[in-house]
Design a protein around this motif. Structure first.
Motif, PDB file in Angstrom:
ATOM      1  N   ARG A  46     -21.835  96.982  44.134  1.00  0.00           N
ATOM      2  CA  ARG A  46     -20.725  96.093  43.783  1.00  0.00           C
ATOM      3  C   ARG A  46     -19.944  96.574  42.565  1.00  0.00           C
ATOM      4  NH1 ARG A  46     -22.690  89.982  43.479  1.00  0.00           N
ATOM      5  NH2 ARG A  46     -20.509  89.659  42.978  1.00  0.00           N
ATOM      6  N   ALA A  47     -20.578  97.384  41.740  1.00  0.00           N
ATOM      7  CA  ALA A  47     -19.909  97.804  40.499  1.00  0.00           C
ATOM      8  C   ALA A  47     -19.077  99.069  40.676  1.00  0.00           C
ATOM      9  CB  ALA A  47     -20.959  98.013  39.405  1.00  0.00           C
ATOM     10  N   ASN A  48     -19.190  99.715  41.820  1.00  0.00           N
ATOM     11  CA  ASN A  48     -18.453 100.968  42.004  1.00  0.00           C
ATOM     12  C   ASN A  48     -16.944 100.740  41.961  1.00  0.00           C
ATOM     13  OD1 ASN A  48     -17.137 103.254  43.549  1.00  0.00           O
ATOM     14  ND2 ASN A  48     -19.240 103.983  43.402  1.00  0.00           N
ATOM     15  N   VAL A  49     -16.252 101.527  41.129  1.00  0.00           N
ATOM     16  CA  VAL A  49     -14.815 101.294  40.938  1.00  0.00           C
ATOM     17  C   VAL A  49     -13.990 101.614  42.188  1.00  0.00           C
ATOM     18  CG1 VAL A  49     -14.785 101.589  38.444  1.00  0.00           C
ATOM     19  CG2 VAL A  49     -14.517 103.597  39.910  1.00  0.00           C
ATOM     20  N   ASP A  50     -14.537 102.447  43.077  1.00  0.00           N
ATOM     21  CA  ASP A  50     -13.789 102.805  44.279  1.00  0.00           C
ATOM     22  C   ASP A  50     -13.960 101.809  45.421  1.00  0.00           C
ATOM     23  OD1 ASP A  50     -12.590 105.143  43.328  1.00  0.00           O
ATOM     24  OD2 ASP A  50     -14.454 106.270  43.628  1.00  0.00           O
ATOM     25  N   LEU A  51     -14.792 100.800  45.205  1.00  0.00           N
ATOM     26  CA  LEU A  51     -15.024  99.825  46.270  1.00  0.00           C
ATOM     27  C   LEU A  51     -13.768  98.973  46.490  1.00  0.00           C
ATOM     28  CD1 LEU A  51     -17.573  99.186  47.961  1.00  0.00           C
ATOM     29  CD2 LEU A  51     -17.867  97.159  46.521  1.00  0.00           C
ATOM     30  N   PRO A  52     -13.345  98.813  47.757  1.00  0.00           N
ATOM     31  CA  PRO A  52     -12.174  97.955  48.002  1.00  0.00           C
ATOM     32  C   PRO A  52     -12.483  96.530  47.538  1.00  0.00           C
ATOM     33  CG  PRO A  52     -12.814  99.152  50.002  1.00  0.00           C
ATOM     34  CD  PRO A  52     -13.891  99.382  48.993  1.00  0.00           C
ATOM     35  N   MET A  53     -11.452  95.750  47.322  1.00  0.00           N
ATOM     36  CA  MET A  53     -11.631  94.347  46.950  1.00  0.00           C
ATOM     37  C   MET A  53     -12.436  93.630  48.028  1.00  0.00           C
ATOM     38  SD  MET A  53      -9.155  93.202  44.449  1.00  0.00           S
ATOM     39  CE  MET A  53      -8.287  91.833  45.207  1.00  0.00           C
ATOM     40  N   PHE A  54     -13.194  92.622  47.631  1.00  0.00           N
ATOM     41  CA  PHE A  54     -14.012  91.908  48.608  1.00  0.00           C
ATOM     42  C   PHE A  54     -13.143  91.101  49.579  1.00  0.00           C
ATOM     43  CE2 PHE A  54     -16.622  88.232  49.972  1.00  0.00           C
ATOM     44  CZ  PHE A  54     -17.573  88.936  50.692  1.00  0.00           C
ATOM     45  N   GLY A  55     -12.118  90.437  49.068  1.00  0.00           N
ATOM     46  CA  GLY A  55     -11.242  89.657  49.946  1.00  0.00           C
ATOM     47  C   GLY A  55     -11.723  88.219  50.114  1.00  0.00           C
ATOM     48  N   ASN A  56     -11.114  87.527  51.056  1.00  0.00           N
ATOM     49  CA  ASN A  56     -11.376  86.097  51.225  1.00  0.00           C
ATOM     50  C   ASN A  56     -12.342  85.864  52.386  1.00  0.00           C
ATOM     51  OD1 ASN A  56     -11.222  83.366  51.865  1.00  0.00           O
ATOM     52  ND2 ASN A  56      -9.053  83.225  51.326  1.00  0.00           N
ATOM     53  N   PHE A  57     -13.601  85.574  52.054  1.00  0.00           N
ATOM     54  CA  PHE A  57     -14.585  85.429  53.127  1.00  0.00           C
ATOM     55  C   PHE A  57     -14.381  84.146  53.938  1.00  0.00           C
ATOM     56  CE2 PHE A  57     -18.648  84.310  55.090  1.00  0.00           C
ATOM     57  CZ  PHE A  57     -18.848  85.454  55.842  1.00  0.00           C
ATOM     58  N   ALA A  58     -13.936  83.075  53.270  1.00  0.00           N
ATOM     59  CA  ALA A  58     -13.751  81.806  53.999  1.00  0.00           C
ATOM     60  C   ALA A  58     -12.758  81.980  55.149  1.00  0.00           C
ATOM     61  CB  ALA A  58     -13.281  80.708  53.040  1.00  0.00           C
ATOM     62  N   THR A  59     -11.628  82.609  54.871  1.00  0.00           N
ATOM     63  CA  THR A  59     -10.637  82.810  55.931  1.00  0.00           C
ATOM     64  C   THR A  59     -11.170  83.742  57.017  1.00  0.00           C
ATOM     65  OG1 THR A  59      -8.858  82.462  54.367  1.00  0.00           O
ATOM     66  CG2 THR A  59      -8.265  83.515  56.433  1.00  0.00           C
ATOM     67  N   ALA A  60     -11.894  84.783  56.598  1.00  0.00           N
ATOM     68  CA  ALA A  60     -12.477  85.690  57.587  1.00  0.00           C
ATOM     69  C   ALA A  60     -13.431  84.911  58.496  1.00  0.00           C
ATOM     70  CB  ALA A  60     -13.210  86.834  56.887  1.00  0.00           C
ATOM     71  N   ALA A  61     -14.271  84.060  57.903  1.00  0.00           N
ATOM     72  CA  ALA A  61     -15.246  83.296  58.689  1.00  0.00           C
ATOM     73  C   ALA A  61     -14.545  82.327  59.631  1.00  0.00           C
ATOM     74  CB  ALA A  61     -16.203  82.544  57.758  1.00  0.00           C
ATOM     75  N   VAL A  62     -13.521  81.636  59.134  1.00  0.00           N
ATOM     76  CA  VAL A  62     -12.798  80.668  59.970  1.00  0.00           C
ATOM     77  C   VAL A  62     -12.114  81.378  61.139  1.00  0.00           C
ATOM     78  CG1 VAL A  62     -10.843  79.064  60.052  1.00  0.00           C
ATOM     79  CG2 VAL A  62     -12.448  78.983  58.132  1.00  0.00           C
ATOM     80  N   THR A  63     -11.428  82.475  60.867  1.00  0.00           N
ATOM     81  CA  THR A  63     -10.718  83.160  61.946  1.00  0.00           C
ATOM     82  C   THR A  63     -11.710  83.742  62.970  1.00  0.00           C
ATOM     83  OG1 THR A  63     -10.471  85.076  60.485  1.00  0.00           O
ATOM     84  CG2 THR A  63      -8.558  83.673  60.734  1.00  0.00           C
ATOM     85  N   LEU A  64     -12.856  84.218  62.508  1.00  0.00           N
ATOM     86  CA  LEU A  64     -13.845  84.742  63.459  1.00  0.00           C
ATOM     87  C   LEU A  64     -14.433  83.617  64.312  1.00  0.00           C
ATOM     88  CD1 LEU A  64     -15.704  87.444  61.349  1.00  0.00           C
ATOM     89  CD2 LEU A  64     -14.351  87.834  63.429  1.00  0.00           C
ATOM     90  N   MET A  65     -14.745  82.491  63.676  1.00  0.00           N
ATOM     91  CA  MET A  65     -15.306  81.350  64.412  1.00  0.00           C
ATOM     92  C   MET A  65     -14.312  80.837  65.460  1.00  0.00           C
ATOM     93  SD  MET A  65     -18.346  80.427  63.590  1.00  0.00           S
ATOM     94  CE  MET A  65     -19.618  80.560  62.337  1.00  0.00           C
ATOM     95  N   ALA A  66     -13.017  80.944  65.134  1.00  0.00           N
ATOM     96  CA  ALA A  66     -11.983  80.406  66.024  1.00  0.00           C
ATOM     97  C   ALA A  66     -11.382  81.478  66.924  1.00  0.00           C
ATOM     98  CB  ALA A  66     -10.882  79.743  65.189  1.00  0.00           C
ATOM     99  N   TYR A  67     -11.978  82.656  66.939  1.00  0.00           N
ATOM    100  CA  TYR A  67     -11.355  83.777  67.647  1.00  0.00           C
ATOM    101  C   TYR A  67     -11.233  83.540  69.149  1.00  0.00           C
ATOM    102  CZ  TYR A  67      -9.914  88.559  68.553  1.00  0.00           C
ATOM    103  OH  TYR A  67      -9.203  89.666  68.926  1.00  0.00           O
ATOM    104  N   GLY A  68     -12.091  82.675  69.667  1.00  0.00           N
ATOM    105  CA  GLY A  68     -11.926  82.337  71.081  1.00  0.00           C
ATOM    106  C   GLY A  68     -12.643  83.283  72.028  1.00  0.00           C
TER     107      GLY A  68
END
Ligand code: ATP
Ligand code: FES
Ligand code: MG
Lengths: 129, 183
Positions: B106-128
């Motif tokens: 998690r401390a590596n400076v080259d790691l991309p931003m984590f982003g928004n997990f709530a939206t990712a979870a909602v869109t995956l749950m609703a993916y159909g």
């Protein structure tokens, strides 16, 4: 808001159901289809999803559907969103960021007017129909 | 491309959906030092030959992205692992399923931003898609889980504004609780 359990979710759902007047939604409701392919997501399709949901809520529009689809093959204009309002031609919008998503709700879904400057494509079959 | 870790998780989970999985397990764990993710599915799996190709950034099964023909999911994963000194593995058996796992510092400076997990979870749950998706999420020892079948049983159709709003509240309040160090 405190952490919600599945039981609380069920109660909330039931309360909302009671509130609802008898509506016949299924085929008459508007539909928003968001392209959630790889480049759609990289271009901000999830932000568009959040903006659509938020804007619909703030106008208390409850019967619009938001669905997702995979790649629409239009990666140069992502995020791509298809909007189907009964009685209007189906429209595909390109480059839909949060701001455009909110405009689509206000102008197209509520105002029944196309957001012309962001239309990507109007499938010919729908025009004929 | 400005993809976040959550975008990567979405893509990898969509791969499982595209492989026809009926059961997908997504585990996303943050510890003090690491980000550990496992995506396990019972989809169609890959032969050794396809598995070898799947890591190649210019390989995609050729059916998607008519204008692009470049897969971004797995190559982006392996590239990120290499760039940040993390690990990424993929195990797959044809006809049985696929498990993708990665662990990043998690401390590596080259790691991309984590982003928004709530939206990712909602869109995956609703993916159909027809199968079940089970999410297990934990941050520094605190956790919650969510099952698509259970949520759909409570909320019904996961595509109308009302269900989606409740679904989002459910995920968001659970995220908040495990992210808050004071509770
Ligand atoms: N969980 C899985 N089960 C079966 N096959 C998989 C799985 N994940 C990946 N693959 C195979 O590996 C290929 C490459 O995957 P990758 O995510 O990198 O690209 P893609 O899904 O084809 O395109 P993109 O992710 O850019 O939309 C896929 O086309 C598929 O054939
Ligand atoms: S998601 Fe496939 S071309 Fe954009
Ligand atoms: Mg993929």
């Amino acid at each position: 808001m405190a952490k919600m359990t599945l039981e609380e979710l069920r109660n909330l759902r039931d309360a909302k159901k009671k509130e609802m007047t008898q509506r016949d939604t299924n085929d008459k409701s508007a539909q928003i289809i968001i392209g959630m392919g790889t480049c759609g997501i990289a271009a901000g399709a999830k932000e568009a999803f959040d903006a659509f949901l938020d804007e619909l809520n703030s106008h208390e529009i409850k019967d619009t559907k938001i669905t997702q689809t995979g790649c629409m093959g239009l990666c140069f204009s992502e995020p791509t969103v298809e909007v189907d309002v009964p009685g209007m031609p189906r429209v595909i919008y390109g480059n839909v960021d949060g701001k455009i998503a909110r405009r689509i709700v206000k102008e197209h879904i509520m105002g029944k007017a196309l957001v012309s400057d962001h239309i990507f494509d109007k499938p010919a079959a729908d025009i004929i129909k | 491309m400005h993809a976040t870790i959550c975008d990567l998780i979405t893509d990898l989970t969509q791969n499982s959906i595209e492989a026809g999985a009926t059961e997908i397990h997504l585990k996303v764990e943050e510890t003090k030092t690491n980000l550990n993710v496992v995506i396990a599915d019972n989809g169609k799996g890959m032969s050794a030959e396809i598995l070898g190709k799947a890591k190649d950034p210019f390989y995609s099964d050729g059916q998607k992205h008519k204008h692009r023909r470049v897969g971004l999911g797995l190559p982006f994963l392996f590239q990120t692992a290499e760039m940040t000194g993390g690990t990424a593995t993929i195990e797959s058996e044809e006809g049985v399923g696929t498990t993708v796992a990665f662990s990043f510092d998690r401390a590596n400076v080259d790691l991309p931003m984590f982003g928004n997990f709530a939206t990712a979870a909602v869109t995956l749950m609703a993916y159909g898609f027809d199968g079940n998706l089970i999410i297990e999420r934990s941050v520094n020892g605190k956790s919650y889980s969510a099952s698509k079948n259970e949520l759909a049983e409570v909320l019904g159709d996961l595509s109308n504004t009302e269900s989606l709003t409740l679904l989002k509240q459910f995920i968001q309040t659970n995220e908040k609780e495990i992210l808050n160090p004071n509770i």
